[in-house]
Design a protein around this motif. Structure first.
Motif, PDB file in Angstrom:
ATOM      1  N   LEU A   1      76.667  -8.813  80.061  1.00  0.00           N
ATOM      2  CA  LEU A   1      75.972  -7.589  80.618  1.00  0.00           C
ATOM      3  C   LEU A   1      75.244  -7.922  81.953  1.00  0.00           C
TER       4      LEU A   1
ATOM      5  N   GLU B   1      71.526  -0.713  72.615  1.00  0.00           N
ATOM      6  CA  GLU B   1      72.738  -0.109  71.707  1.00  0.00           C
ATOM      7  C   GLU B   1      73.382  -1.214  71.012  1.00  0.00           C
TER       8      GLU B   1
ATOM      9  N   GLU C   1      69.110  -2.398  90.491  1.00  0.00           N
ATOM     10  CA  GLU C   1      69.900  -1.309  90.641  1.00  0.00           C
ATOM     11  C   GLU C   1      70.120  -0.851  89.294  1.00  0.00           C
ATOM     12  N   THR C   2      70.843  -1.698  88.502  1.00  0.00           N
ATOM     13  CA  THR C   2      71.662  -1.693  87.326  1.00  0.00           C
ATOM     14  C   THR C   2      70.726  -2.074  86.100  1.00  0.00           C
ATOM     15  N   LYS C   3      69.289  -2.491  86.221  1.00  0.00           N
ATOM     16  CA  LYS C   3      68.476  -2.902  85.237  1.00  0.00           C
ATOM     17  C   LYS C   3      68.364  -1.830  84.129  1.00  0.00           C
ATOM     18  N   LYS C   4      68.140  -0.568  84.305  1.00  0.00           N
ATOM     19  CA  LYS C   4      67.784   0.366  83.502  1.00  0.00           C
ATOM     20  C   LYS C   4      69.096   0.746  82.376  1.00  0.00           C
ATOM     21  N   GLU C   5      70.156   0.694  83.070  1.00  0.00           N
ATOM     22  CA  GLU C   5      71.319   0.753  82.524  1.00  0.00           C
ATOM     23  C   GLU C   5      71.794  -0.244  81.417  1.00  0.00           C
ATOM     24  N   GLN C   6      71.542  -1.425  82.175  1.00  0.00           N
ATOM     25  CA  GLN C   6      71.717  -2.726  81.361  1.00  0.00           C
ATOM     26  C   GLN C   6      70.974  -3.102  80.064  1.00  0.00           C
ATOM     27  N   GLU C   7      69.771  -2.544  80.327  1.00  0.00           N
ATOM     28  CA  GLU C   7      68.743  -2.544  79.045  1.00  0.00           C
ATOM     29  C   GLU C   7      69.273  -1.366  77.890  1.00  0.00           C
ATOM     30  N   SER C   8      69.679  -0.412  78.652  1.00  0.00           N
ATOM     31  CA  SER C   8      70.075   0.617  77.451  1.00  0.00           C
ATOM     32  C   SER C   8      71.345   0.230  76.640  1.00  0.00           C
ATOM     33  N   ARG C   9      72.237  -0.654  77.469  1.00  0.00           N
ATOM     34  CA  ARG C   9      73.366  -1.178  76.916  1.00  0.00           C
ATOM     35  C   ARG C   9      72.959  -2.215  75.895  1.00  0.00           C
TER      36      ARG C   9
ATOM     37  N   VAL D   1      73.376  -7.814  85.542  1.00  0.00           N
ATOM     38  CA  VAL D   1      72.233  -6.979  85.797  1.00  0.00           C
ATOM     39  C   VAL D   1      71.881  -7.269  87.358  1.00  0.00           C
TER      40      VAL D   1
END
Length: 285
Positions: free
Chosen positions: A142, A158, A147-155, A144
């Motif tokens: 994953l 999951e 810019e993608t930190k929020k999306e990475q932490e959401s994954r 990170v």
């Protein structure tokens, strides 16, 4: 280990009769206490207790015990948990490029020295996939960026849910978790930090230590909070060094300390030996 073995942990305002109340209840339900530890903190006025016991009456199950404990807990204003010892803690390990702590945990699990099951490894780099594969553990890359930190932490959340994870271990994961993630996983994330906190923050800590001529180096395992590297401390390891140690030698010794301190913290958490006491911990070893 059977489904008849339990661990009870509790904390509450300190008062007379708590130990007697718990012991009397367990005796009434034909439970044999195998281990009991308690601590009264005079500074906070709170009482902490861990009891390991066996329910010898086949008619007494987990639901029965929970129902019996509830009135006692209410009376003494307890925060409590009851755990079945045959249900092992499920762990997700996060790592970046340094593999010493991950390798140590995986080896301990394979050798039967870790009282937890490592269900998956997550990394922001692909470098250590081979290590997870060699132990037959799922690996998730994953990457990170800011810019993608929020999306990475959401994954990540999951994966925590899909693997039914009880504990996340940061085994030299070189990224700061967001405040939101820290809150969602409060009390369920353990980090390993070089040195005695908060010394030598940032990059190349052992080079910083060498430059300062330190005589002791150490490692600290702690719970993660939104305050960077300031969560409740679980375990610390230390060794004496001197002027003859190079930065590389300090790094090698430090990595051993990190591995040992982290493994102890994971095992104690898995065995329900750690109770939070505000910004500190009570560890029943």
């Amino acid at each position: 280990m059977s489904d008849r073995e339990f661990v009870l942990t509790l904390s509450c305002p300190d008062s007379r009769g708590i130990v007697a109340a718990v012991a009397s209840l367990l005796t009434a339900y034909k439970c044999n206490i195998e281990e009991s530890q308690q601590f009264g903190d005079h500074y906070t006025g709170r009482f902490f207790m861990r009891v390991q016991f066996v329910a010898e009456d086949p008619a007494v199950d987990e639901d029965t015990l929970r129902g019996a404990l509830a009135p006692v807990a209410t009376e003494h204003r307890m925060e409590w948990n009851l755990w079945r010892r045959d249900v092992r803690t499920r762990v997700l390990v996060m790592v970046s490029k340094y593999g010493h702590c991950l390798n140590d945990l995986l080896y301990r699990q394979r050798s039967g020295l870790l009282n937890a099951d490592i269900t998956a490894v997550v990394s922001n780099h692909p470098d250590l996939e081979f290590l997870a594969d060699s132990y037959g553990v799922d690996f998730h890359h994953l990457p990170v960026t800011p810019e993608t930190k929020k999306e990475q932490e959401s994954r990540l959340l999951e994966l925590v849910q899909s693997y039914n994870v009880d504990l996340v271990v940061l085994a030299r994961y070189m990224q700061v978790l967001s405040e939101d993630l820290c809150q969602k996983l409060a009390g369920r994330v353990i980090n390993i930090h070089h040195s005695f906190l908060p010394s030598f923050k940032g990059a190349r800590p052992y080079h910083q230590a060498h430059a300062r001529g330190v005589k002791l180096i150490g490692a600290t395992a702690h719970y993660v909070t939104a305050d960077l590297d300031e969560g409740p401390i679980i375990e610390q390891e230390v060794v004496r060094v001197d002027h003859t140690f190079s930065p590389e030698q300090l790094t090698a010794v430090g990595r051993d300390l990190e591995s040992v301190a982290l493994a102890r913290a994971v095992n104690w958490h898995a065995e329900h030996r750690i109770l939070l006491n505000g910004s500190k911990t009570v560890v029943f070893r």
